[in-house]
Scaffold this active site. Structure first.
Site, PDB file in Angstrom:
ATOM      1  N   LYS A   1      17.185  -2.928  14.196  1.00  0.00           N
ATOM      2  CA  LYS A   1      16.709  -3.068  12.807  1.00  0.00           C
ATOM      3  C   LYS A   1      15.388  -2.321  12.623  1.00  0.00           C
ATOM      4  O   LYS A   1      14.473  -2.451  13.436  1.00  0.00           O
ATOM      5  CB  LYS A   1      16.558  -4.550  12.433  1.00  0.00           C
ATOM      6  CG  LYS A   1      16.198  -4.750  10.961  1.00  0.00           C
ATOM      7  CD  LYS A   1      16.454  -6.166  10.498  1.00  0.00           C
ATOM      8  CE  LYS A   1      16.013  -6.399   9.063  1.00  0.00           C
ATOM      9  NZ  LYS A   1      16.708  -5.532   8.091  1.00  0.00           N
TER      10      LYS A   1
ATOM     11  N   HIS B   1      16.295 -10.588  14.384  1.00  0.00           N
ATOM     12  CA  HIS B   1      17.381  -9.618  14.192  1.00  0.00           C
ATOM     13  C   HIS B   1      17.541  -8.765  15.454  1.00  0.00           C
ATOM     14  O   HIS B   1      16.665  -8.738  16.317  1.00  0.00           O
ATOM     15  CB  HIS B   1      17.096  -8.703  12.999  1.00  0.00           C
ATOM     16  CG  HIS B   1      17.340  -9.359  11.674  1.00  0.00           C
ATOM     17  ND1 HIS B   1      16.385 -10.122  11.043  1.00  0.00           N
ATOM     18  CD2 HIS B   1      18.430  -9.378  10.860  1.00  0.00           C
ATOM     19  CE1 HIS B   1      16.877 -10.578   9.898  1.00  0.00           C
ATOM     20  NE2 HIS B   1      18.121 -10.151   9.767  1.00  0.00           N
TER      21      HIS B   1
END
Ligand SMILES: NC(=O)C1=CN([C@@H]2O[C@H](COP(=O)(O)OP(=O)(O)OC[C@H]3O[C@@H](n4cnc5c(N)ncnc54)[C@H](OP(=O)(O)O)[C@@H]3O)[C@@H](O)[C@H]2O)C=CC1
Ligand SMILES: O=C(O)C1=N[C@H](C(=O)O)C[C@H](O)C1
Length: 271
Positions: free
Chosen positions: A161, A157
């Site tokens: 995040k 990600h």
């Protein structure tokens, strides 16, 4: 219900802006309210202008209770503490919810489950059709390959995040563990370092990558001697999650109470 009024919490966030766009594009939905955290510089901004879809006449407010009469379903992709406050308010006010927030701890998840006895909630770590199909494929792969493979879940990600492993990776682990009759809390291994010893067959490994602007990638390996199955999903646009959330909002508006996930919304549970 003729037109379903939606509130978007965390409207200024990465998902919030995509959710506003998805709601305006979905048939039968209308944006009724939008919130941000109390310190946000975006308070008062028009939600439609913020999301780049033109003026909607819906200003961002700091407190969901201010706009409680302006929506039927709340879509919440924020942070666990904010989601819990919104959950309590929706429970008191008999409002439906679509929760996409990940990183909830065990006690917070228990609260979501309890709320589902009074109000209707869709709670899912990933609202994309593709990931939810992958969950079905993982169940089949785990049952077929069973105890003869090493299972590793790799996720990547964007650098912003804040939780790891991703909610999706954890759900993938739960699906696989359930299929194999294992308890994920006992068999999960989160990253490896140093003198680890040889791999134990029953463990399920999680590897996390955080880098750049990666929207969301998940890959599950079922590795045997001589062959390997990989089940992988790559999201290249947050609209895939936002579109799923809008679909879930339309679906949950028809229900009075209960805790559901995207397998229910997409009709995948009985496949
Ligand atoms: N289920 C799914 O399909 C998906 C789930 N997610 C999950 O959604 C969540 C949000 O992700 P993302 O959009 O990238 O994160 P962002 O940080 O971009 O967005 C979260 C937003 O919520 C705001 N916020 C914080 N507290 C409150 C509050 N009390 N009231 C209203 N708004 C608040 C934040 O404000 P500020 O930044 O000013 O603090 C921010 O704008 C994460 O948990 C992520 O894992 C993401 C994609 C798909
Ligand atoms: O934070 C994100 O961005 C995402 N979070 C979800 C998760 O934790 O699984 C879903 C998606 O992969 C994007």
């Amino acid at each position: 219900m003729s037109e379903i009024r939606i509130a978007v919490a965390g409207a200024g966030g990465r998902m919030g802006r995509n959710l506003i766009q998805a709601v305006t594009e979905a048939q039968g939905l209308r944006l009724g309210a939008a919130t941000e955290q109390p310190e946000s510089s975006l308070l008062g901004t028009d939600a439609g202008e913020l999301a780049g879809v033109g003026r909607l006449g819906v200003p961002l407010v700091a407190d969901l209770s201010e706009v409680i009469d302006d929506f039927d379903v709340l879509i919440d992709f924020t942070v666990p503490t904010a989601t819990m406050v919104h959950l309590a308010l929706c429970r008191r006010s008999a409002k439906r919810m679509v929760i996409g927030t990940t990183g909830l701890d065990e006690a917070q998840r228990v609260q979501v489950t309890a709320a589902g006895e009074e109000i209707a909630i869709v709670f899912a770590p990933n609202m994309s059709v593709g990931v939810n199909l992958c969950l079905k494929l993982l169940d089949i792969a785990a049952r077929v390959m069973g105890d003869d493979v090493d299972i590793e879940i790799i996720e990547a990600h964007h650098r912003h995040k804040v939780d790891a492993p991703s909610g999706t990776a954890l759900r993938m682990g739960e699906v696989i563990a359930d299929a194999l009759g294992r308890d994920l809390r006992e068999v999960a291994v989160y990253g490896r370092e140093g003198q680890t010893g040889a791999r134990e067959r029953r463990t399920i490994g999680f590897e996390t990558i955080r880098a750049g602007d990666v929207v969301g990638e998940h890959s599950v390996w079922f590795a045997a001697e001589g062959e390997r199955i990989e089940i992988a999903h790559k999201a290249s646009s947050r609209m895939t999650f936002a579109g799923g959330a809008a679909r879930a909002a339309g679906w949950i508006a028809e229900r009075e109470r209960g805790l559901f996930d995207m397998q229910d919304v997409l009709g995948l549970r009985s496949l």
